[in-house]
Design a protein around this motif. Structure first.
Motif, PDB file in Angstrom:
ATOM      1  N   VAL A  33     -10.477 -24.584 -36.383  1.00 38.02           N
ATOM      2  CA  VAL A  33      -9.969 -23.634 -37.382  1.00 38.02           C
ATOM      3  C   VAL A  33      -9.009 -24.336 -38.338  1.00 38.02           C
ATOM      4  O   VAL A  33      -9.104 -24.193 -39.561  1.00 38.02           O
ATOM      5  CB  VAL A  33      -9.286 -22.425 -36.703  1.00 38.02           C
ATOM      6  N   SER A  34      -8.124 -25.126 -37.780  1.00 44.53           N
ATOM      7  CA  SER A  34      -7.153 -25.832 -38.608  1.00 44.53           C
ATOM      8  C   SER A  34      -7.852 -26.786 -39.579  1.00 44.53           C
ATOM      9  O   SER A  34      -7.495 -26.872 -40.765  1.00 44.53           O
ATOM     10  CB  SER A  34      -6.192 -26.593 -37.700  1.00 44.53           C
TER      11      SER A  34
ATOM     12  N   LYS B  21      -9.524 -27.738 -32.568  1.00 49.10           N
ATOM     13  CA  LYS B  21      -8.899 -27.968 -33.884  1.00 49.10           C
ATOM     14  C   LYS B  21      -9.789 -27.466 -35.009  1.00 49.10           C
ATOM     15  O   LYS B  21      -9.496 -27.662 -36.187  1.00 49.10           O
ATOM     16  CB  LYS B  21      -8.634 -29.459 -34.070  1.00 49.10           C
TER      17      LYS B  21
ATOM     18  N   SER C 167     -11.453 -16.266 -36.411  1.00 42.15           N
ATOM     19  CA  SER C 167     -12.329 -17.040 -37.286  1.00 42.15           C
ATOM     20  C   SER C 167     -13.767 -16.891 -36.804  1.00 42.15           C
ATOM     21  O   SER C 167     -14.040 -16.224 -35.817  1.00 42.15           O
ATOM     22  CB  SER C 167     -11.899 -18.501 -37.284  1.00 42.15           C
TER      23      SER C 167
ATOM     24  N   LEU D  60      -9.427 -24.828 -42.377  1.00 43.87           N
ATOM     25  CA  LEU D  60      -8.453 -24.372 -43.387  1.00 43.87           C
ATOM     26  C   LEU D  60      -8.059 -25.522 -44.316  1.00 43.87           C
ATOM     27  O   LEU D  60      -7.968 -25.339 -45.530  1.00 43.87           O
ATOM     28  CB  LEU D  60      -7.213 -23.788 -42.700  1.00 43.87           C
TER      29      LEU D  60
ATOM     30  N   THR E  30       1.255 -22.792 -40.389  1.00 38.13           N
ATOM     31  CA  THR E  30       0.590 -21.552 -39.964  1.00 38.13           C
ATOM     32  C   THR E  30      -0.917 -21.669 -40.174  1.00 38.13           C
ATOM     33  O   THR E  30      -1.403 -22.663 -40.711  1.00 38.13           O
ATOM     34  CB  THR E  30       1.054 -20.332 -40.797  1.00 38.13           C
ATOM     35  N   GLU E  31      -1.604 -20.628 -39.765  1.00 38.71           N
ATOM     36  CA  GLU E  31      -3.043 -20.535 -40.009  1.00 38.71           C
ATOM     37  C   GLU E  31      -3.280 -19.516 -41.127  1.00 38.71           C
ATOM     38  O   GLU E  31      -4.222 -18.741 -41.085  1.00 38.71           O
ATOM     39  CB  GLU E  31      -3.776 -20.085 -38.746  1.00 38.71           C
TER      40      GLU E  31
ATOM     41  N   ARG F 174      -2.308 -23.396 -48.170  1.00 43.07           N
ATOM     42  CA  ARG F 174      -2.070 -23.036 -46.776  1.00 43.07           C
ATOM     43  C   ARG F 174      -0.570 -22.934 -46.562  1.00 43.07           C
ATOM     44  O   ARG F 174       0.179 -23.815 -46.976  1.00 43.07           O
ATOM     45  CB  ARG F 174      -2.660 -24.114 -45.862  1.00 43.07           C
TER      46      ARG F 174
ATOM     47  N   GLN G  94       1.696 -14.868 -36.653  1.00 38.55           N
ATOM     48  CA  GLN G  94       0.908 -15.298 -37.820  1.00 38.55           C
ATOM     49  C   GLN G  94       0.778 -14.152 -38.835  1.00 38.55           C
ATOM     50  O   GLN G  94       0.862 -14.363 -40.042  1.00 38.55           O
ATOM     51  CB  GLN G  94      -0.488 -15.755 -37.381  1.00 38.55           C
TER      52      GLN G  94
ATOM     53  N   GLU H 138      -7.995 -18.092 -33.858  1.00 41.03           N
ATOM     54  CA  GLU H 138      -9.017 -18.889 -33.182  1.00 41.03           C
ATOM     55  C   GLU H 138     -10.348 -18.161 -33.349  1.00 41.03           C
ATOM     56  O   GLU H 138     -10.375 -16.981 -33.688  1.00 41.03           O
ATOM     57  CB  GLU H 138      -8.677 -19.021 -31.689  1.00 41.03           C
TER      58      GLU H 138
ATOM     59  N   PRO I  93      -5.454 -13.475 -34.449  1.00 41.41           N
ATOM     60  CA  PRO I  93      -4.252 -14.310 -34.524  1.00 41.41           C
ATOM     61  C   PRO I  93      -3.084 -13.576 -33.866  1.00 41.41           C
ATOM     62  O   PRO I  93      -3.107 -12.346 -33.770  1.00 41.41           O
ATOM     63  CB  PRO I  93      -3.997 -14.435 -36.032  1.00 41.41           C
TER      64      PRO I  93
END
Lengths: 200, 328
Positions: free
Chosen positions: B12-13, B10, B54, B16, B33-34, B29, B85, B76, B81
């Motif tokens: 990266v999420s 988790k 990332s 963000l 999505t990322e 954001r 994305q 990731e 991505p």
């Protein structure tokens, strides 16, 4: 192949990749950035988790959904390559007649096109292409598929990696199995197991 | 391996969300999505997006804002991505004049971006792509990686787009910039992925890795560690061969994640004195963590040969998390 068998195939693939996650990542650490195992587990786990939502779908639609899920959840270079493979297979399964030979051939072509790779570049294509060729020549002889996939995977050890980060190592990449070829072998090994279940 | 994190899957999420919580005045954001997007889009401006795996923070979300990117996609760690994305970012960035994708030269990034462009074209959105390949450590030009020089491409393309230039014009200026920017790096210590238990490779106390990328992959050669001045000489000597140093240059000294600023400025000082000695006109020095490789210790050096237009595009105002007025 019915959609229930597709599900079994994906579950078996996931468990093989999970069992070998560290090995896959270590292979990738030698010639890439060391996350192939993690990425593949994330992608196939997502596929297995999605299956309950695809209950109404036929084999062709399920394979295409596997393709888009892999593109989205695996990411990296493996996502579009494995994803393209499944999308092409799915398109071929719109008719059962000759679906494997047609689908695998188009999948291998799709992978070559998307990844701009050729046979012998030490990539997953070195497993997908011989598998497609053997099915094209001999039909779904699963023992032959197993052999072709295994030989293809092992063959990448002697090859210099020509695409992806491994290519930067040039001759230093020789002597290492390509991680994408190894996970492709697991995929086809799982397919063979699924299709030969109860035969022996 | 110790990391300041909760759950590697988790990370990266949560990064963000932290970015938005800290800089909500600039960015938001895109839900589900990322993708980080600029808070206020400009109608009819060419949309500019970038992204990739990332682990390179502040790239690329740190360059979203006025005068630079409209959207950045965070995959990731070290993993491109997915095409979906990229598509979400393209759709968010499209203001009716098309979208330019600035992609670092890695197979995964290029493939996912191309798939997304095909999907966007099917939806009637005009797209174009430029691929940054500034890392001269790789001999084979086709396989050259995109590294810190990418940030300078964000800046010039962003400034051009802000002038409401056409997609073709923005693409052309980005391509001209790409052909004039070259970089090379050295690592003193490898990085460790959040999901891994050990560093990507190991270097002894007396070794350095020359020609490293930004993904913990091994470099071109392993050498005995040199002084900062000697490393600057080594990198300048390689890069000078590939950049037109009769023109003024922007110099970017980029920390790889675990390089103290103390060391970065020592290296910057060495670089500038070597360039002066070689009669190279240094227009501007940028020093700091612009494109990192997780917790790698090391440095990359980028030289960017500029003309009048590129210079004015670099100097124009941009407001993002990382590129601020200080960089102008």
């Amino acid at each position: 192949m019915n959609s229930h068998q597709v599900q079994q195939w994906m579950e078996t693939t996931l468990s093989l990749i999970k069992e070998n996650e560290t090995t896959l990542s270590e292979l990738d650490q030698t010639i890439g950035d060391g996350d192939h195992g993690v990425n593949m587990v994330r992608g196939f786990q997502a596929v297995v988790d999605e299956f309950p939502n695809w209950e109404q779908e036929n084999t062709s639609a399920v394979m295409q959904k596997i393709g888009t899920t892999l593109v989205s959840k695996v990411g990296g270079a493996s996502g579009p390559l494995f994803g393209t493979g499944f999308m092409r297979l799915g398109a071929a399964f719109k008719s059962e007649e000759g679906a494997w030979a047609d689908g695998l051939t188009k999948a291998a072509e799709g992978i070559a096109q998307r990844g701009k790779v050729s046979v012998g570049d030490a990539t997953l294509l070195d497993v997908w292409d011989p598998v497609a060729k053997v099915v094209q020549a001999k039909g779904t002889d699963w023992a032959e598929v197993e052999r072709a996939a295994q030989d293809g995977m092992n063959g990448t050890k002697q090859l210099e990696t020509k695409r992806g980060r491994g290519a930067l190592l040039k001759e230093r990449s020789i002597g290492h199995l390509d991680p994408g070829a190894v996970s492709s072998y697991y995929l086809f090994h799982a397919l063979v197991q699924t299709m030969t279940k109860g035969e022996n | 391996m110790k990391k300041l994190m909760n759950d590697s899957t988790k990370i990266v999420s949560q990064f963000l969300d932290g970015l938005v919580a800290s800089h909500g005045n600039l960015i938001k954001r895109l839900e589900g999505t990322e993708v980080i997007v600029r808070k206020e889009m400009i109608p009819n401006k060419v949309g500019l997006i970038s992204g990739g795996g990332s682990g390179h923070e502040p790239a690329h979300a740190g360059y979203v804002g006025t005068g630079m990117l409209d959207a950045a996609i965070a995959g990731e760690v070290f993993t491109s991505p997915g095409a979906d994305q990229f598509l979400a970012a393209i759709q968010a960035a499209d203001q009716g004049s098309g979208v330019l994708l600035i992609i670092k030269n890695y197979n995964g990034d290029v493939m996912n971006a191309e798939m997304a462009m095909e999907m966007a074209e099917a939806k009637g959105i005009e797209t174009a792509m430029v691929v940054v390949n500034d890392d001269i450590a790789v001999d084979d030009v086709e396989n050259r990686r995109g590294i810190a020089g990418t940030v300078l491409i964000h800046k010039v393309a962003g400034a051009k787009a802000e002038q409401l230039a056409s997609l073709q014009e923005v693409k052309e200026v980005a391509e001209r910039a790409i052909s004039n920017v070259r970089s090379m790096s050295v690592a003193l210590q490898a990085c460790t992925l959040p999901s891994a238990s050990k560093p990507s490779f190991s270097l002894s106390d007396t070794q350095m890795e020359v020609g490293i990328g930004i993904h913990g992959e091994q470099g071109m050669s392993r050498e005995d560690v040199l002084t900062s001045y000697e490393i600057a000489e080594l990198l300048v000597s390689h890069i000078e061969k590939e950049v037109d140093v009769t023109k003024p240059v922007y110099v970017l000294v980029n920390g790889m994640g675990s390089t103290p600023l103390l060391e970065q400025y020592v290296f910057a000082n060495d670089t500038v004195s070597i360039l002066k000695k070689n009669n190279v006109h240094v227009e501007k020095m940028l020093v700091g963590d612009y494109m990192t490789s997780l917790d790698m210790a090391g440095i990359s050096l980028t030289l960017f040969a500029i003309d009048e237009e590129l210079h004015s595009l670099l100097q124009s105002k941009a407001t993002t998390i990382q590129w601020t007025e200080v960089s102008q």
